[in-house]
Structure formats: C-alpha cells, structure tokens
Design a protein around this motif. Structure first.
Motif, mmCIF file in Angstrom:
data_model
loop_
_atom_site.group_PDB
_atom_site.id
_atom_site.type_symbol
_atom_site.label_atom_id
_atom_site.label_comp_id
_atom_site.label_asym_id
_atom_site.label_seq_id
_atom_site.Cartn_x
_atom_site.Cartn_y
_atom_site.Cartn_z
ATOM 1 N N ILE A 8 0.825 -1.205 0.000
ATOM 2 C CA ILE A 8 0.000 0.000 0.000
ATOM 3 C C ILE A 8 0.864 1.262 0.000
ATOM 4 C CG2 ILE A 8 -1.909 -1.138 1.181
ATOM 5 C CD1 ILE A 8 -1.002 0.288 3.767
ATOM 6 N N THR A 9 0.237 2.367 -0.358
ATOM 7 C CA THR A 9 0.933 3.650 -0.309
ATOM 8 C C THR A 9 0.875 4.204 1.119
ATOM 9 O OG1 THR A 9 -1.030 4.955 -0.799
ATOM 10 C CG2 THR A 9 0.284 4.192 -2.695
ATOM 11 N N PHE A 10 1.725 5.182 1.383
ATOM 12 C CA PHE A 10 1.692 5.825 2.687
ATOM 13 C C PHE A 10 0.366 6.545 2.900
ATOM 14 C CE2 PHE A 10 6.185 4.993 2.515
ATOM 15 C CZ PHE A 10 6.475 4.687 3.831
ATOM 16 N N ALA A 11 -0.223 7.095 1.834
ATOM 17 C CA ALA A 11 -1.526 7.758 1.954
ATOM 18 C C ALA A 11 -2.583 6.760 2.404
ATOM 19 C CB ALA A 11 -1.923 8.394 0.629
ATOM 20 N N GLU A 12 -2.593 5.573 1.800
ATOM 21 C CA GLU A 12 -3.564 4.548 2.190
ATOM 22 C C GLU A 12 -3.359 4.127 3.648
ATOM 23 O OE1 GLU A 12 -4.206 2.384 -2.119
ATOM 24 O OE2 GLU A 12 -2.425 1.887 -0.938
ATOM 25 N N MET A 13 -2.108 4.018 4.064
ATOM 26 C CA MET A 13 -1.808 3.636 5.430
ATOM 27 C C MET A 13 -2.297 4.727 6.393
ATOM 28 S SD MET A 13 1.878 2.757 7.140
ATOM 29 C CE MET A 13 2.352 4.446 7.523
ATOM 30 N N ARG A 14 -2.012 5.983 6.068
ATOM 31 C CA ARG A 14 -2.395 7.096 6.940
ATOM 32 C C ARG A 14 -3.909 7.256 7.013
ATOM 33 N NH1 ARG A 14 2.388 10.036 4.089
ATOM 34 N NH2 ARG A 14 4.072 9.483 5.524
ATOM 35 N N GLU A 15 -4.610 6.954 5.910
ATOM 36 C CA GLU A 15 -6.065 7.031 5.911
ATOM 37 C C GLU A 15 -6.680 6.083 6.936
ATOM 38 O OE1 GLU A 15 -7.412 6.325 1.929
ATOM 39 O OE2 GLU A 15 -6.618 8.241 1.208
ATOM 40 N N SER A 16 -5.994 4.997 7.228
ATOM 41 C CA SER A 16 -6.498 4.053 8.225
ATOM 42 C C SER A 16 -6.003 4.392 9.631
ATOM 43 C CB SER A 16 -6.115 2.621 7.845
ATOM 44 O OG SER A 16 -4.723 2.461 7.823
ATOM 45 N N GLY A 17 -5.341 5.550 9.773
ATOM 46 C CA GLY A 17 -4.932 6.028 11.078
ATOM 47 C C GLY A 17 -3.578 5.539 11.561
ATOM 48 N N VAL A 18 -2.810 4.895 10.701
ATOM 49 C CA VAL A 18 -1.501 4.366 11.088
ATOM 50 C C VAL A 18 -0.419 5.342 10.645
ATOM 51 C CG1 VAL A 18 0.100 2.437 10.846
ATOM 52 C CG2 VAL A 18 -2.360 2.014 10.866
ATOM 53 N N ARG A 19 0.483 5.699 11.567
ATOM 54 C CA ARG A 19 1.545 6.662 11.256
ATOM 55 C C ARG A 19 2.936 6.101 11.512
ATOM 56 N NH1 ARG A 19 -0.523 11.100 9.499
ATOM 57 N NH2 ARG A 19 1.478 12.153 9.551
ATOM 58 N N GLY A 20 3.039 4.836 11.877
ATOM 59 C CA GLY A 20 4.329 4.235 12.169
ATOM 60 C C GLY A 20 4.612 3.029 11.298
ATOM 61 N N LEU A 21 5.889 2.658 11.244
ATOM 62 C CA LEU A 21 6.319 1.488 10.483
ATOM 63 C C LEU A 21 7.053 0.517 11.392
ATOM 64 C CD1 LEU A 21 7.925 3.163 7.340
ATOM 65 C CD2 LEU A 21 5.673 2.082 7.486
ATOM 66 N N GLN A 22 6.917 -0.737 11.081
ATOM 67 C CA GLN A 22 7.721 -1.775 11.708
ATOM 68 C C GLN A 22 8.633 -2.296 10.599
ATOM 69 O OE1 GLN A 22 7.249 -2.480 15.030
ATOM 70 N NE2 GLN A 22 9.056 -3.758 14.977
ATOM 71 N N LYS A 61 22.891 -6.803 6.507
ATOM 72 C CA LYS A 61 22.222 -7.246 5.286
ATOM 73 C C LYS A 61 21.349 -6.130 4.730
ATOM 74 C CE LYS A 61 19.395 -10.857 3.307
ATOM 75 N NZ LYS A 61 20.219 -11.477 2.314
ATOM 76 N N SER A 62 21.359 -6.003 3.417
ATOM 77 C CA SER A 62 20.513 -5.019 2.747
ATOM 78 C C SER A 62 19.126 -5.599 2.522
ATOM 79 C CB SER A 62 21.111 -4.632 1.401
ATOM 80 O OG SER A 62 22.325 -3.955 1.598
ATOM 81 N N GLY A 63 18.140 -4.725 2.583
ATOM 82 C CA GLY A 63 16.763 -5.139 2.348
ATOM 83 C C GLY A 63 16.017 -5.327 3.650
ATOM 84 N N ALA A 64 14.707 -5.146 3.567
ATOM 85 C CA ALA A 64 13.881 -5.259 4.768
ATOM 86 C C ALA A 64 12.451 -5.591 4.366
ATOM 87 C CB ALA A 64 13.907 -3.949 5.545
ATOM 88 N N ASP A 65 11.695 -5.992 5.353
ATOM 89 C CA ASP A 65 10.255 -6.158 5.206
ATOM 90 C C ASP A 65 9.634 -4.988 5.965
ATOM 91 O OD1 ASP A 65 7.693 -7.067 4.788
ATOM 92 O OD2 ASP A 65 7.808 -8.658 6.293
ATOM 93 N N VAL A 66 8.929 -4.111 5.248
ATOM 94 C CA VAL A 66 8.351 -2.909 5.836
ATOM 95 C C VAL A 66 6.846 -3.113 5.967
ATOM 96 C CG1 VAL A 66 8.000 -0.427 5.533
ATOM 97 C CG2 VAL A 66 10.149 -1.477 4.807
ATOM 98 N N ARG A 67 6.343 -2.923 7.189
ATOM 99 C CA ARG A 67 4.916 -3.128 7.462
ATOM 100 C C ARG A 67 4.367 -1.968 8.278
ATOM 101 N NH1 ARG A 67 5.000 -9.411 9.517
ATOM 102 N NH2 ARG A 67 6.318 -10.183 7.842
ATOM 103 N N PRO A 68 3.057 -1.707 8.142
ATOM 104 C CA PRO A 68 2.447 -0.702 9.013
ATOM 105 C C PRO A 68 2.539 -1.168 10.465
ATOM 106 C CG PRO A 68 0.971 -1.288 7.210
ATOM 107 C CD PRO A 68 2.105 -2.255 7.173
ATOM 108 N N ASP A 69 2.772 -0.231 11.360
ATOM 109 C CA ASP A 69 2.833 -0.549 12.787
ATOM 110 C C ASP A 69 1.516 -0.103 13.416
ATOM 111 O OD1 ASP A 69 3.359 -0.986 15.426
ATOM 112 O OD2 ASP A 69 5.199 0.193 15.488
ATOM 113 N N PHE A 70 0.595 -1.046 13.561
ATOM 114 C CA PHE A 70 -0.730 -0.741 14.085
ATOM 115 C C PHE A 70 -0.708 -0.410 15.573
ATOM 116 C CE2 PHE A 70 -1.426 -3.301 10.310
ATOM 117 C CZ PHE A 70 -2.301 -2.488 9.614
ATOM 118 N N ASN A 71 0.397 -0.695 16.244
ATOM 119 C CA ASN A 71 0.535 -0.417 17.668
ATOM 120 C C ASN A 71 1.391 0.815 17.932
ATOM 121 O OD1 ASN A 71 -1.003 -2.666 18.561
ATOM 122 N ND2 ASN A 71 0.722 -3.960 18.022
#
Length: 82
Positions: A8-22, A61-71
């Motif tokens: 998802i885009t950051f806009a879509e994430m923010r629309e659901s009230g999430v402002r952090g990343l894990q 190591k390069s690379g990561a798994d980026v997810r919305p942080d709902f907490n």
C-alpha cells in the motif's frame, strides 16, 4: 529472484490512522526489527518502495520487510520478563 508484491501507499496507510512502520531485517536468521515514524515519506510512495533501501544495523544485510505498525504510540506490554 522473485519479485516482491507491491504494498500500500503511505496515503492509504495514513487514511487508516496508522503513522508508524515496523521494519524487519530481510535475513530471517537475524530477525532484528525496529519501529519508526512514517511521517518523513510522501503519500504517493509505497511501503514496498522502501524495502531495498534499508540496511540492518545488527547484521549488515541489505533489504527489509516494511509493514504498518498498528501499535504505534501504544505503551509496550511487559511479557516474558521484558
């Protein structure tokens, strides 16, 4: 190499009230993770666009798994002696 799915885009994430990343290290043996604010990235960027840009500070190591942080901004719950 397998192409990773587009997230998802950051806009879509923010629309659901999430402002952090894990952020999780791409090396599952390392399993280092960190929670950060997502405020610095623009709305039209996708979470998956960031994944190749991260380098793990624990193993290098390069690379990561980026997810919305709902907490985001919630107090941690003590568990297992932590």
């Amino acid at each position: 190499m397998t192409a990773r799915p587009r997230k998802i885009t950051f806009a879509e994430m923010r629309e659901s009230g999430v402002r952090g990343l894990q952020i999780y290290c791409a090396d599952y043996h390392c399993s280092h993770s960190i929670a950060i604010s997502a405020d610095r990235w623009p709305d039209d960027m996708r979470l998956s666009d960031l994944e190749p840009r991260f380098t793990c500070q624990a193993c290098g190591k390069s690379g990561a798994d980026v997810r919305p942080d709902f907490n985001w901004k919630k107090l941690p719950v003590a568990a297992m002696g932590c």
